[in-house]
Design a protein around this motif. Structure first.
Motif, PDB file in Angstrom:
ATOM      1  N   GLU A   8      67.225  45.470  43.186  1.00 56.88           N
ATOM      2  CA  GLU A   8      66.643  44.909  41.951  1.00 56.88           C
ATOM      3  C   GLU A   8      65.707  43.785  42.347  1.00 56.88           C
ATOM      4  N   ARG A  14      69.233  40.437  39.294  1.00 62.40           N
ATOM      5  CA  ARG A  14      70.031  40.818  40.470  1.00 62.40           C
ATOM      6  C   ARG A  14      71.294  39.963  40.556  1.00 62.40           C
ATOM      7  N   THR A  51      69.896  51.063  41.316  1.00 63.85           N
ATOM      8  CA  THR A  51      68.541  50.602  41.585  1.00 63.85           C
ATOM      9  C   THR A  51      67.680  50.529  40.345  1.00 63.85           C
ATOM     10  N   ASP A  52      66.884  49.480  40.305  1.00 64.16           N
ATOM     11  CA  ASP A  52      65.828  49.381  39.316  1.00 64.16           C
ATOM     12  C   ASP A  52      64.816  50.467  39.688  1.00 64.16           C
ATOM     13  N   THR A  80      66.345  50.648  34.081  1.00 59.27           N
ATOM     14  CA  THR A  80      64.924  50.505  33.804  1.00 59.27           C
ATOM     15  C   THR A  80      64.689  50.012  32.389  1.00 59.27           C
ATOM     16  N   LYS A 101      67.235  49.177  29.941  1.00 58.75           N
ATOM     17  CA  LYS A 101      67.240  47.765  29.561  1.00 58.75           C
ATOM     18  C   LYS A 101      66.681  47.664  28.153  1.00 58.75           C
TER      19      LYS A 101
END
Length: 124
Positions: A8, A14, A51-52, A80, A101
């Motif tokens: 991130e 993060r 993971t982003d 995301t 998100k």
């Protein structure tokens, strides 16, 4: 203990994600970009890549694809804030989960918990 590799690029996000997952009993190794995650995947065993998707140097989809080639069976979850990117992630890695998100930290932990309960139920 379940080990999570978190990629991130947003420092605050993060930190929040790491703290929430650690409080829930997960071991978290956090990096600020995909290119920093790859060497860790070569040296250490992880159960989940979180993971982003949108990151500099290497996006989360490319990271996940490389990680899947390096570590067969590695679970992947994308986070995301971009709806169009969510569709791309689902097409590129259909077995991966996508969390959009904004989300509450409780939702993230529930999704991670669910991911491993499903795997345990299937004998993974």
């Amino acid at each position: 203990m379940i080990r999570i590799l978190l990629a991130e690029d947003d420092d605050v996000m993060r930190e929040y994600l790491t703290r929430a997952l650690e409080r829930s009993g997960y071991a978290v190794t956090a990096v600020d970009r995909g290119t920093a995650a790859l060497p860790l995947l070569e040296r250490e065993a992880f159960d989940l890549l979180l993971t982003d998707i949108v990151m500099p140097e290497m996006d989360g989809i490319e990271l996940a694809q490389k990680a899947a080639a390096m570590v067969p069976g590695l679970r992947v979850m994308f986070i995301t804030g971009f709806a169009a990117v969510t569709l791309k992630a689902g097409g590129a890695m259909p077995q991966a989960r996508v969390l959009s998100k904004p989300f509450h930290l409780r939702d993230l932990v529930m999704e991670v918990d669910r991911l491993f309960q499903v795997g345990e139920a299937n004998g993974l």
